[in-house]
Design an enzyme around this catalytic site. Structure first.
Site, PDB file in Angstrom:
ATOM      1  N   HIS A 179      88.506  36.584  81.538  1.00  9.01           N
ATOM      2  CA  HIS A 179      88.850  35.460  81.342  1.00  9.01           C
ATOM      3  C   HIS A 179      88.413  34.428  82.441  1.00  9.01           C
ATOM      4  O   HIS A 179      88.737  33.312  82.836  1.00  9.01           O
ATOM      5  CB  HIS A 179      90.345  35.130  81.438  1.00  9.01           C
ATOM      6  CG  HIS A 179      90.894  35.854  80.290  1.00  9.01           C
ATOM      7  ND1 HIS A 179      91.085  37.095  80.231  1.00  9.01           N
ATOM      8  CD2 HIS A 179      91.571  35.400  78.941  1.00  9.01           C
ATOM      9  CE1 HIS A 179      91.715  37.471  79.062  1.00  9.01           C
ATOM     10  NE2 HIS A 179      92.165  36.329  78.300  1.00  9.01           N
ATOM     11  N   GLU A 215      85.819  34.277  66.244  1.00 13.49           N
ATOM     12  CA  GLU A 215      84.862  33.390  67.055  1.00 13.49           C
ATOM     13  C   GLU A 215      83.449  33.214  66.062  1.00 13.49           C
ATOM     14  O   GLU A 215      83.008  32.328  65.998  1.00 13.49           O
ATOM     15  CB  GLU A 215      84.486  33.679  68.356  1.00 13.49           C
ATOM     16  CG  GLU A 215      85.658  33.251  69.339  1.00 13.49           C
ATOM     17  CD  GLU A 215      86.679  34.422  69.532  1.00 13.49           C
ATOM     18  OE1 GLU A 215      87.735  34.302  70.083  1.00 13.49           O
ATOM     19  OE2 GLU A 215      86.568  35.459  68.732  1.00 13.49           O
ATOM     20  N   GLN A 239      88.144  29.674  73.472  1.00 11.18           N
ATOM     21  CA  GLN A 239      89.421  29.727  74.273  1.00 11.18           C
ATOM     22  C   GLN A 239      89.241  30.104  75.790  1.00 11.18           C
ATOM     23  O   GLN A 239      89.817  29.361  76.618  1.00 11.18           O
ATOM     24  CB  GLN A 239      90.647  30.474  73.580  1.00 11.18           C
ATOM     25  CG  GLN A 239      91.957  30.231  74.433  1.00 11.18           C
ATOM     26  CD  GLN A 239      93.000  31.179  73.495  1.00 11.18           C
ATOM     27  OE1 GLN A 239      92.911  32.217  73.398  1.00 11.18           O
ATOM     28  NE2 GLN A 239      93.634  30.197  72.685  1.00 11.18           N
ATOM     29  N   PHE A 240      88.214  30.835  75.665  1.00  7.94           N
ATOM     30  CA  PHE A 240      87.549  31.226  77.111  1.00  7.94           C
ATOM     31  C   PHE A 240      86.031  31.363  77.074  1.00  7.94           C
ATOM     32  O   PHE A 240      85.523  32.091  75.902  1.00  7.94           O
ATOM     33  CB  PHE A 240      88.430  32.522  77.878  1.00  7.94           C
ATOM     34  CG  PHE A 240      89.793  32.277  78.283  1.00  7.94           C
ATOM     35  CD1 PHE A 240      90.136  31.825  79.400  1.00  7.94           C
ATOM     36  CD2 PHE A 240      90.871  32.447  77.276  1.00  7.94           C
ATOM     37  CE1 PHE A 240      91.537  31.520  79.824  1.00  7.94           C
ATOM     38  CE2 PHE A 240      92.042  32.389  77.594  1.00  7.94           C
ATOM     39  CZ  PHE A 240      92.400  31.819  79.098  1.00  7.94           C
ATOM     40  N   ALA A 241      85.190  31.052  77.791  1.00  3.67           N
ATOM     41  CA  ALA A 241      84.034  31.200  77.700  1.00  3.67           C
ATOM     42  C   ALA A 241      83.398  32.705  77.389  1.00  3.67           C
ATOM     43  O   ALA A 241      82.580  33.193  76.744  1.00  3.67           O
ATOM     44  CB  ALA A 241      83.235  30.611  78.869  1.00  3.67           C
ATOM     45  N   ASP A 242      84.256  33.564  78.000  1.00  8.62           N
ATOM     46  CA  ASP A 242      83.945  35.112  77.972  1.00  8.62           C
ATOM     47  C   ASP A 242      83.938  35.304  76.411  1.00  8.62           C
ATOM     48  O   ASP A 242      83.142  36.244  75.925  1.00  8.62           O
ATOM     49  CB  ASP A 242      85.264  35.965  78.611  1.00  8.62           C
ATOM     50  CG  ASP A 242      85.593  35.182  79.891  1.00  8.62           C
ATOM     51  OD1 ASP A 242      85.244  36.112  80.970  1.00  8.62           O
ATOM     52  OD2 ASP A 242      85.918  34.077  80.138  1.00  8.62           O
ATOM     53  N   PHE A 243      84.781  34.739  75.586  1.00 11.25           N
ATOM     54  CA  PHE A 243      84.892  35.010  74.266  1.00 11.25           C
ATOM     55  C   PHE A 243      83.630  34.876  73.479  1.00 11.25           C
ATOM     56  O   PHE A 243      83.656  35.109  72.086  1.00 11.25           O
ATOM     57  CB  PHE A 243      86.294  34.456  73.548  1.00 11.25           C
ATOM     58  CG  PHE A 243      87.392  35.070  74.406  1.00 11.25           C
ATOM     59  CD1 PHE A 243      87.570  36.072  75.235  1.00 11.25           C
ATOM     60  CD2 PHE A 243      88.829  34.321  73.936  1.00 11.25           C
ATOM     61  CE1 PHE A 243      88.855  36.593  75.856  1.00 11.25           C
ATOM     62  CE2 PHE A 243      90.003  34.751  74.669  1.00 11.25           C
ATOM     63  CZ  PHE A 243      89.865  35.845  75.601  1.00 11.25           C
TER      64      PHE A 243
END
Length: 658
Positions: free
Chosen positions: A464, A397, A419-423
Site C-alpha cells: 500500500h 481492477e 484504491q491504492f496505486a499498488d493495485f
C-alpha cells in the site's frame, strides 16, 4: 443438421447464405495469398462462419460488436469495404491501422466494430463499458463481444462477467468453443461440461448453441437481442463449433485426431445450409454460380485496388504524432479568491467541479460511492450525482480499467480510482496494452483518468506504499501526472479530465492531510509538461516531484546558505526537459530526488537526458537520490531508512562541495 424447426423468412434465409459465402470465399483467396507471401499471417475461421454471420445479422447496425481473429464474417456482414480489409492485411496505409497492426487488431467507429488485442481478455471488459454507456443514456441497445474457449480461463473473462451481472449490463458474451486453444484441448483447460455452465456462478442466463447451424444461431441471438433491449441483462452464449484449420496457418492441425476432423467436416455450416436451401427450392446451381461470380469479382476488384496502393513511406512525425490524440489545452485562469485547504480537499473539489461540468463523466472504484472512498475524497458525491455516475465496483481492477475504455469508446468520460496505486498491477495489462496503444493503432481515444493514491511514510507496508510511476512513464501513449501541492493537484486534475488521452494521476497519500495551501475556489486548469520553479539559485539544480519536493524544501530551509534552483516537475509524461536543461546550463550541477527505488526510475532517465544534452555545462557528477532497491517495509524505523529523505541532505552537500 436440423434447420426445419427454425421459422425464418425466405429472404433472410438467402441473405444468411450469401453472408456466409462471402467470408468463406475471401478466406480461400487469402490462403492462396498467404502461400504466395502477399500476406504475412492468417487466422482461419473456415467452418465457423455461421456464428459471426448469425450474431452480426441479429444485431442492429448501431450496436457495437467486438470480434476476434476468426470473425471475418462480422466485418463482411457489416459491409466494410473489402479493399480496406485487404489493405489492412497487407500493412498498407488504406487499412485501419496505417500499417501499425495486423489482421483483425483494429476497430472502426464507422461500422461500430471494436477490434481485439492479442491478450484477448480485456475486450470483454471493454464491452461492459460500452454497454454501461448505453444503459446510462437509456439507449435500448445490445453489445456483443466474442472470445474463444481458451480465453474463458483468463481472469478478465470472469471479472467482465461478474461486472456485467452485478450491473445488469446488456452484453452478449459470445464464446466460440472450437475444441482447442491453439493445441490444448478443452479437457485440459476447464473441468465443467459446458462453457455455458460458467455463467451459473454469476447468476447469468446462459445457453449452449450449435454454432454450425446458421438458423439456430440467428434465431436464438435475434430472440435474445429483442428481449435484452427491453430488459437489459448479460447473457453468456456458448457456440459449439470446431476450428478446421490451425490456430493460425503455421500451426497446422497434426495434434487433432483424424476422426475428429472428419466428424466436424461433415458439419460444415455452409455446405449443409446450401444443401438445405436447395431442398427448399430457394437455391439452384445457376443461382449459386451467380452469387459466387459476384463475390469473386468483388474480391478481385478490391484486391487489385489494395495491390496498387503504394507502400507506406515512414514519416517520423506521423508516428510520433499519432501516439496521442491531439489535445488543445484550454487555459482557464484561477481567480484571485482563494481558500486554505488540504491536498485531499483540492482533489475532491477538482473531481466535483468536473462532475458538474461533464454530465457524461462517471467515477468508478472500490468503495467510492456511499462510503466516499477509503480517503473520503468522494464523500457526498452519491447525494450530489447519484449512484449511476458514482459507482462502487467489484474488486476487479482489470475489468474496470477495460470498462473505462469502453465508456470512452461510447462517448463518455471516466475517472477510475485505484484504491491504492499498488493495485494497478492487477489492471496493468489493459492500461499499458489497450489504453496506451489504441490511438496509435487505430485512432481511438482513451478518455480515461486513473487516480493513483501512492507513496510511503504512513506505515502501510509493501502493498500500500509504492510510488510506481516508472511502470507507466516508459509506456508510450500514457500521460503521467504527479503533483506536490494542492493548487497544482486541482488544476492538473481538471486538465487531465479534459484531455481525451489516458492519464495516470498520482496522489501522494502522505500529502493528503499534511499539506495545506491557498487554492483558488474556481475550476481552473494547468498545463501538462511545465515544471514549476519553486526556488531560483546559481549553485545547484534540484529536480523532484511528489513528496520529494517537500523533503527538498525542508532541507533547503535547514541550510539557508544553499543557493539552489528547485524544480517541481508536476508531470512526468510529458516531461519538461527544457526547464531542466535551462537550469543545469545555469548552475552546472544537478541532483534528482525521487521516492521510487533507484534502478530504472524517472531520475535515471533525467540523468541520461542531461548527460546527452548538457554535458559541456556540468561541473560535477549528476546525483540520483532514491529509496532503497527493496520492497517498502512496514516498521517505522525501517521505512525511514528505506526512504531517501535523510540521504538527500548528505548527497546534496557532497555535490555542492565537489
Amino acid at each position: 443438421m436440423n434447420f426445419e424447426e427454425f421459422q425464418v423468412e425466405d429472404s433472410i434465409k438467402l441473405g444468411l447464405y450469401k453472408a456466409m459465402l462471402k467470408p468463406r470465399m475471401i478466406e480461400e483467396k487469402m490462403l492462396i495469398l498467404l502461400r504466395q507471401g502477399k500476406i504475412s499471417k492468417w487466422f482461419s475461421g473456415i467452418g465457423q462462419e455461421a456464428i459471426s454471420v448469425g450474431v452480426t445479422t441479429a444485431l442492429e447496425t448501431n450496436e457495437y460488436i467486438l470480434p476476434m481473429h476468426r470473425n471475418l464474417g462480422v466485418f463482411t456482414t457489416r459491409k466494410i469495404p473489402l479493399h480496406r480489409l485487404f489493405s489492412q492485411w497487407q500493412g498498407k496505409l488504406g487499412g485501419f491501422t496505417k500499417g501499425r497492426d495486423r489482421s483483425f487488431h483494429f476497430g472502426t467507429q464507422d461500422f461500430k466494430i471494436i477490434g481485439m488485442i492479442s491478450h484477448l481478455g480485456p475486450q470483454m471488459g471493454v464491452a461492459d463499458g460500452i454497454a454501461l454507456a448505453h444503459k446510462l443514456r437509456k439507449e435500448k441497445r445490445v453489445t456483443a463481444v466474442f472470445t474463444g474457449e481458451g480465453a474463458t480461463s483468463e481472469g478478465d473473462f470472469h471479472e467482465a462477467l461478474n461486472v456485467a451481472a452485478v450491473w445488469d449490463l446488456p452484453v452478449l458474451f459470445c464464446v466460440e468453443n472450437n475444441g482447442y486453444g491453439l493445441s490444448t484441448p478443452t479437457n485440459e483447460q476447464f473441468k465443467c461440461e459446458h462453457i455455458a455452465d460458467k455463467g451459473i456462478g454469476y447468476g447469468m442466463e446462459s445457453h449452449s448453441i450449435d454454432g454450425n447451424n446458421i438458423l439456430e444461431v440467428y434465431t436464438k441471438v435475434n430472440e435474445l437481442c429483442i428481449d435484452i433491449r427491453k430488459n437489459p441483462r448479460p447473457v453468456l452464449l456458448e457456440f459449439k463449433t470446431f476450428r478446421m484449420r490451425g490456430h493460425e496457418e503455421a500451426s497446422g492441425t497434426k495434434y487433432v485426431p483424424e476422426e475428429l476432423m472428419e466428424a466436424w467436416a461433415s458439419k460444415d455450416p455452409l455446405e449443409n445450409y446450401t444443401t438445405y436451401l436447395r431442398g427448399l427450392g430457394l437455391l439452384n446451381e445457376k443461382e449459386e454460380q451467380i452469387h459466387r461470380e459476384e463475390i469473386t469479382n468483388e474480391i478481385e476488384e478490391n484486391l487489385q485496388r489494395a495491390f496498387q496502393e503504394e507502400p507506406i513511406i515512414p514519416v517520423l512525425s506521423n508516428e510520433i504524432g499519432d501516439v496521442h490524440q491531439k489535445f488543445d489545452y484550454n487555459e482557464v485562469k484561477p481567480l484571485i479568491h482563494k481558500r486554505n485547504i488540504r491536498f485531499v480537499d483540492a482533489i475532491s473539489q477538482g473531481l466535483k467541479s468536473a462532475m458538474e461540468k461533464h454530465d457524461n463523466l462517471v467515477i468508478m472504484g472500490q468503495d467510492v460511492a456511499e462510503y466516499g472512498g477509503v480517503f473520503k475524497i468522494t464523500d457526498g458525491f452519491v447525494e450530489a450525482f447519484g449512484k449511476e455516475r458514482v459507482r462502487n465496483t467489484p474488486i476487479c481492477e482489470s475489468a474496470i480499467v477495460s470498462a473505462a475504455m469502453g465508456l470512452s469508446i461510447n462517448g463518455m468520460k471516466s475517472v477510475m480510482e485505484m484504491q491504492f496505486a499498488d493495485f494497478a498491477s492487477t489492471g496493468f495489462n489493459p492500461i499499458v496494452n489497450y489504453l496506451a496503444k489504441s490511438h496509435y493503432r487505430w485512432g481511438e481515444k482513451a478518455d480515461v483518468v486513473i487516480r493513483m493514491p501512492c507513496g510511503g511514510g504512513v506505515g502501510a507496508g509493501p502493498f500500500h506504499s509504492q510510488t510506481n510511476e516508472a511502470w507507466f512513464t516508459k509506456t508510450p501513449g500514457l500521460k503521467v501526472v504527479y503533483p506536490a501541492f494542492p493548487s497544482d493537484a486541482k488544476g492538473l486534475l481538471a486538465t487531465a479530465i479534459e484531455d481525451a488521452n489516458p492519464v495516470l494521476f498520482f496522489e501522494h497519500k502522505g500529502l493528503y492531510r499534511s499539506i495545506y495551501e491557498d487554492v483558488p475556489v474556481n475550476n481552473y486548469t494547468l498545463p501538462f509538461g511545465k515544471a514549476n520553479v519553486l526556488k531560483s539559485g546559481q549553485d545547484i539544480t534540484i529536480v523532484s516531484y511528489g513528496a520529494g519536493v517537500h523533503w527538498a524544501l525542508e532541507t533547503l530551509e535547514k541550510h539557508p546558505g544553499i543557493d539552489a534552483d528547485l524544480l517541481d516537475l508536476r508531470t512526468l509524461q510529458p516531461l519538461d526537459t527544457e526547464s531542466i536543461y535551462t537550469s543545469v546550463r545555469k548552475t552546472g550541477k544537478l541532483i534528482i530526488l525521487q521516492e521510487d527505488s533507484l534502478f530504472g526510475g524517472v531520475a535515471s532517465d533525467i540523468s541520461a537526458l542531461v548527460m546527452e544534452n548538457c554535458f559541456p555545462y556540468l561541473d560535477g557528477p549528476i546525483k540520483r537520490v532514491a529509496s532503497l532497491d527493496t520492497p517498502i517495509p512496514f516498521n517505522t524505523l525501517l521505512e525511514q531508512q528505506y526512504l531517501p529523505k535523510e540521504r538527500f541532505e548528505k548527497e546534496l552537500l557532497e555535490l555542492l562541495a565537489f
